[in-house]
Design a protein around this motif. Structure first.
Motif, short mmCIF file in Angstrom:
data_model
loop_
_atom_site.label_atom_id
_atom_site.label_comp_id
_atom_site.label_asym_id
_atom_site.label_seq_id
_atom_site.Cartn_x
_atom_site.Cartn_y
_atom_site.Cartn_z
N THR A 65 37.76 43.65 36.40
CA THR A 65 36.44 43.95 36.94
C THR A 65 35.70 42.67 37.30
N TYR A 66 35.75 41.68 36.41
CA TYR A 66 35.05 40.43 36.67
C TYR A 66 35.65 39.68 37.86
N PHE A 67 37.00 39.69 37.99
CA PHE A 67 37.61 39.05 39.15
C PHE A 67 37.18 39.75 40.44
N TYR A 68 37.14 41.06 40.41
CA TYR A 68 36.71 41.85 41.58
C TYR A 68 35.27 41.47 41.97
N ILE A 104 47.27 44.36 39.81
CA ILE A 104 46.04 45.12 40.00
C ILE A 104 44.89 44.19 40.38
N GLU A 105 44.79 43.04 39.71
CA GLU A 105 43.74 42.07 40.07
C GLU A 105 43.89 41.60 41.50
N LYS A 106 45.13 41.33 41.93
CA LYS A 106 45.37 40.89 43.31
C LYS A 106 44.87 41.94 44.31
N ILE A 107 45.17 43.20 44.02
CA ILE A 107 44.76 44.29 44.92
C ILE A 107 43.24 44.43 44.92
N LEU A 108 42.62 44.36 43.74
CA LEU A 108 41.16 44.47 43.66
C LEU A 108 40.47 43.30 44.36
N ILE A 109 40.99 42.11 44.19
CA ILE A 109 40.42 40.94 44.86
C ILE A 109 40.51 41.11 46.37
N ALA A 110 41.67 41.55 46.84
CA ALA A 110 41.84 41.77 48.29
C ALA A 110 40.89 42.86 48.79
N VAL A 128 46.79 52.16 50.72
CA VAL A 128 48.00 52.75 50.14
C VAL A 128 48.22 52.18 48.74
N GLN A 129 48.06 50.87 48.59
CA GLN A 129 48.22 50.25 47.28
C GLN A 129 47.19 50.79 46.28
N LEU A 130 45.95 50.90 46.70
CA LEU A 130 44.89 51.43 45.83
C LEU A 130 45.19 52.86 45.42
N LEU A 176 40.84 32.16 44.00
CA LEU A 176 41.22 33.53 43.70
C LEU A 176 42.30 34.07 44.61
N GLN A 177 42.93 33.20 45.37
CA GLN A 177 44.08 33.69 46.14
C GLN A 177 45.09 34.22 45.12
N THR A 178 45.78 35.26 45.49
CA THR A 178 46.74 35.84 44.54
C THR A 178 47.81 34.81 44.21
N LYS A 179 48.12 34.78 42.93
CA LYS A 179 49.12 33.81 42.45
C LYS A 179 50.26 34.54 41.79
#
Length: 179
Positions: A65-68, A104-110, A128-130, A176-179
């Protein structure tokens, strides 16, 4: 410099004074944004963020949530909200040079970045991912959190709400780029 001066208790209407007293009684902080909104308690209630944010935390936890919220705030370039969420991440002992985002964090950030950039053109692949992860109800909650976060960012920017002093020492320059 803030457009609206911080309210003193006596500046508030009765609802605002009651809210002010209750916050202090509970030992809760009155942030600069809250203080600004308290000049109109109807505005405060319209912008109230934490009840829906807490629903998202039940779904994905604090960290995601915080990353989002951080991603949304950084994308809108809101100093107050991005610094606040950076502090929450720091309080979870997340070091910018060491963390790796979960899927999940990567998807939420995107998703957070996408709704800031152009909510009319969120990539279909992202939807689709969500939908593979979240129920319709959960996706409504997550999107509502994003919209409330964007509204908070715009409010702070439009009225040039000053950064709260307790956030001055926050230095979180995570990529915050996905790693």
């Amino acid at each position: 410099m803030a457009i609206i001066s911080l309210a003193k208790r006596d500046d508030l209407d009765e609802d605002g004074k009651q809210f002010f007293d209750e916050r202090l009684r509970k030992g809760k902080r009155i942030t600069n944004m809250t203080n600004t909104l308290m000049r109109s308690m109807k505005s405060f209630y319209a912008m109230e963020f934490y009840p829906i944010r807490d629903e998202m935390i039940k779904i994905v936890g604090n960290r995601a949530t915080y990353f989002y919220c951080y991603a949304i705030s950084a994308q809108t370039d809101c100093l107050v909200c991005s610094t606040y969420h950076a502090k929450l991440l720091r309080d979870l002992n997340i070091r910018p040079d060491e963390f790796k985002n979960t899927e999940i964090e990567k998807i939420l950030i995107a998703y957070g970045r996408a709704i800031v950039d152009d909510a009319n053109n969120v990539p279909e692949k992202l939807y689709v991912q969500l939908k593979d992860i979240f129920t319709d109800k959960e996706l409504v909650i997550i999107t509502t959190v994003g919209c409330k976060m964007i509204a908070s960012n715009l409010f702070n920017q439009a009225l040039k709400v000053d950064l709260d002093e307790y956030l001055y020492d926050v230095d979180f320059k995570a990529d915050l780029q996905t790693k």
